[in-house]
Design an enzyme around this catalytic site. Sequence first.
Site, PDB file in Angstrom:
ATOM      1  N   LYS A   1      -8.005  95.064  -8.323  1.00 40.08           N
ATOM      2  CA  LYS A   1      -7.854  96.308  -7.562  1.00 40.08           C
ATOM      3  C   LYS A   1      -8.909  97.317  -7.987  1.00 40.08           C
ATOM      4  O   LYS A   1      -9.472  98.026  -7.174  1.00 40.08           O
ATOM      5  CB  LYS A   1      -6.456  96.906  -7.827  1.00 40.08           C
ATOM      6  CG  LYS A   1      -5.344  96.171  -7.115  1.00 40.08           C
ATOM      7  CD  LYS A   1      -3.985  96.824  -7.344  1.00 40.08           C
ATOM      8  CE  LYS A   1      -3.414  96.426  -8.691  1.00 40.08           C
ATOM      9  NZ  LYS A   1      -1.939  96.556  -8.757  1.00 40.08           N
TER      10      LYS A   1
ATOM     11  N   LYS B   1     -10.713  97.060 -20.415  1.00 39.57           N
ATOM     12  CA  LYS B   1     -10.575  98.379 -19.791  1.00 39.57           C
ATOM     13  C   LYS B   1     -11.054  99.499 -20.707  1.00 39.57           C
ATOM     14  O   LYS B   1     -11.633 100.476 -20.251  1.00 39.57           O
ATOM     15  CB  LYS B   1      -9.118  98.621 -19.367  1.00 39.57           C
ATOM     16  CG  LYS B   1      -8.721  97.774 -18.168  1.00 39.57           C
ATOM     17  CD  LYS B   1      -7.354  98.159 -17.619  1.00 39.57           C
ATOM     18  CE  LYS B   1      -7.003  97.314 -16.412  1.00 39.57           C
ATOM     19  NZ  LYS B   1      -5.605  97.419 -15.991  1.00 39.57           N
TER      20      LYS B   1
ATOM     21  N   LYS C   1     -11.939  87.692 -11.866  1.00 41.30           N
ATOM     22  CA  LYS C   1     -10.741  87.686 -11.015  1.00 41.30           C
ATOM     23  C   LYS C   1     -10.827  88.810  -9.964  1.00 41.30           C
ATOM     24  O   LYS C   1     -11.489  89.834 -10.189  1.00 41.30           O
ATOM     25  CB  LYS C   1      -9.477  87.838 -11.859  1.00 41.30           C
ATOM     26  CG  LYS C   1      -9.303  89.197 -12.453  1.00 41.30           C
ATOM     27  CD  LYS C   1      -7.908  89.428 -13.017  1.00 41.30           C
ATOM     28  CE  LYS C   1      -7.856  90.881 -13.494  1.00 41.30           C
ATOM     29  NZ  LYS C   1      -6.654  91.349 -14.064  1.00 41.30           N
TER      30      LYS C   1
HETATM   31  P1  TYM Z   1      -0.980  94.294 -11.545  1.00 38.05           P
HETATM   32  O1  TYM Z   1      -0.488  95.484 -10.801  1.00 38.05           O
HETATM   33  O2  TYM Z   1      -2.386  94.302 -12.026  1.00 38.05           O
HETATM   34  O3  TYM Z   1      -0.779  92.998 -10.681  1.00 38.05           O
HETATM   35  C1  TYM Z   1       0.461  92.689 -10.058  1.00 38.05           C
HETATM   36  C2  TYM Z   1       0.657  91.188 -10.056  1.00 38.05           C
HETATM   37  O4  TYM Z   1      -0.427  90.557  -9.383  1.00 38.05           O
HETATM   38  C3  TYM Z   1      -0.984  89.549 -10.212  1.00 38.05           C
HETATM   39  N1  TYM Z   1      -2.443  89.483  -9.971  1.00 38.05           N
HETATM   40  C4  TYM Z   1      -3.099  88.385  -9.602  1.00 38.05           C
HETATM   41  N2  TYM Z   1      -2.667  87.128  -9.369  1.00 38.05           N
HETATM   42  C5  TYM Z   1      -3.600  86.221  -8.985  1.00 38.05           C
HETATM   43  N3  TYM Z   1      -4.916  86.514  -8.847  1.00 38.05           N
HETATM   44  C6  TYM Z   1      -5.392  87.753  -9.080  1.00 38.05           C
HETATM   45  N4  TYM Z   1      -6.676  88.032  -8.930  1.00 38.05           N
HETATM   46  C7  TYM Z   1      -4.458  88.767  -9.482  1.00 38.05           C
HETATM   47  N5  TYM Z   1      -4.580  90.079  -9.788  1.00 38.05           N
HETATM   48  C8  TYM Z   1      -3.331  90.497 -10.089  1.00 38.05           C
HETATM   49  C9  TYM Z   1      -0.685  89.978 -11.630  1.00 38.05           C
HETATM   50  O5  TYM Z   1      -0.709  88.870 -12.515  1.00 38.05           O
HETATM   51  C10 TYM Z   1       0.697  90.585 -11.473  1.00 38.05           C
HETATM   52  O6  TYM Z   1       1.683  89.582 -11.541  1.00 38.05           O
HETATM   53  N6  TYM Z   1       0.945  94.868 -16.115  1.00 38.05           N
HETATM   54  C11 TYM Z   1       1.230  94.448 -14.771  1.00 38.05           C
HETATM   55  C12 TYM Z   1       2.406  95.169 -14.149  1.00 38.05           C
HETATM   56  C13 TYM Z   1       3.656  95.119 -14.935  1.00 38.05           C
HETATM   57  C14 TYM Z   1       4.521  94.012 -15.076  1.00 38.05           C
HETATM   58  C15 TYM Z   1       5.602  94.471 -15.879  1.00 38.05           C
HETATM   59  C16 TYM Z   1       4.480  92.715 -14.606  1.00 38.05           C
HETATM   60  C17 TYM Z   1       4.207  96.159 -15.629  1.00 38.05           C
HETATM   61  N7  TYM Z   1       5.375  95.778 -16.185  1.00 38.05           N
HETATM   62  C18 TYM Z   1       6.642  93.627 -16.219  1.00 38.05           C
HETATM   63  C19 TYM Z   1       5.523  91.862 -14.966  1.00 38.05           C
HETATM   64  C20 TYM Z   1       6.585  92.321 -15.749  1.00 38.05           C
HETATM   65  C21 TYM Z   1       0.033  94.714 -13.894  1.00 38.05           C
HETATM   66  O7  TYM Z   1      -0.739  95.595 -14.141  1.00 38.05           O
HETATM   67  O8  TYM Z   1       0.002  93.969 -12.760  1.00 38.05           O
END
Ligand code: TYM
Length: 322
Positions: free
Chosen positions: A193, A109, A190
């Site tokens: 978003k 990023k 992957k």
């Molecule tokens: P975020 O918002 O990018 O994604 C949310 C969840 O979706 C999963 N994910 C995917 N799983 C499978 N294939 C994909 N292409 C894919 N893209 C996203 C992510 O693994 C995630 O579980 N940093 C985190 C948010 C966060 C968080 C936390 C998660 C903040 N604090 C504490 C767990 C515990 C994030 O940006 O997820």
Amino acid sequence: MRVFSGIQPSGAMHIGNYLGAIKQWVKVQGPESFYCVVDLHALTLQIEPGELREQTTDYVASLLASGLDPDVCTLFVQSHVASHAQMSWLLECVATYGELSRMTQFKEKSSRQEGHRVGLLTYPVLMASDILLYETAEVPVGDDQRQHLEVTREIATRFNNRYGETFVIPKAVLPPSGARVMDLQEPSRKMSKSVSSPLGKILLTDEPAEIEKKIKKAVTDTDGEVRFDWEQKPGLSNLLEIYSGFSGESPESIAARYERYGDLKSDLAILVVESLRAITERYHELRRDPAGLDAIVSLGSQKASAVAEPVYLRAAKAMGLF
Ligand code: TYM
């Protein structure tokens, strides 16, 4: 078993988020589950204030529509619980610059953004705070969060060694299929978003015709054999993985039923449309009642604060504050 997980309200939610995380959240939800829309994390990238506000509510609605039940689990918004930002500072004084600058997501990023924000670097510390505040045992996430979970464990262990037993050491829990859903147009990347093109990702709110079009146009290969093989056939394997994520059947046994890519794609489109139909309908219904959503989140934030605050105070005292 205490469970915590979070999702960033930046860009619309896609089936990678659903299969990698949310479907598991729904499956394991109980009185010990805490799920969070992490609006503070969304500030690490450029986002208009009005858009962040709208998307935070959109995400709450999508999570409820996907099956989270506020009478069963706790659903809340990160910025409503002050302990998250407070804990983050304490843990920034435990984490090291070296370990944060090695994070894959930070490297990716920050290379895309000139003058990137410090928050992009310290982001895993805020994430560690989210998790550790709830004395979490298990964190249901997709594969891309594994590295952040590792650093959370390292920070927690270092804190416990330095200041005395304070934190539970959490572990990541990945779904059997759909832990890494790939971009439909670029299956080496992957589904994301922020990065994926409109054709590369299926959104939870996509209309049936859009879903069909995206699956039909998904990149595969020319050899024509239906086989689950990430090395040789990433595009096709991704479709099988998505199929498996929605149906629960193994990708290999799905592959065995098909001879032609076109047939697999048509059935997959029907499966995805049917699986998302109820979620989309419920989403639109919930979104028409913002006051109802506010009430759910407000109660959730109170429940979350009651758990998080004592843990924050324990950590602060252990470090010599107060
Ligand atoms: P975020 O918002 O990018 O994604 C949310 C969840 O979706 C999963 N994910 C995917 N799983 C499978 N294939 C994909 N292409 C894919 N893209 C996203 C992510 O693994 C995630 O579980 N940093 C985190 C948010 C966060 C968080 C936390 C998660 C903040 N604090 C504490 C767990 C515990 C994030 O940006 O997820």
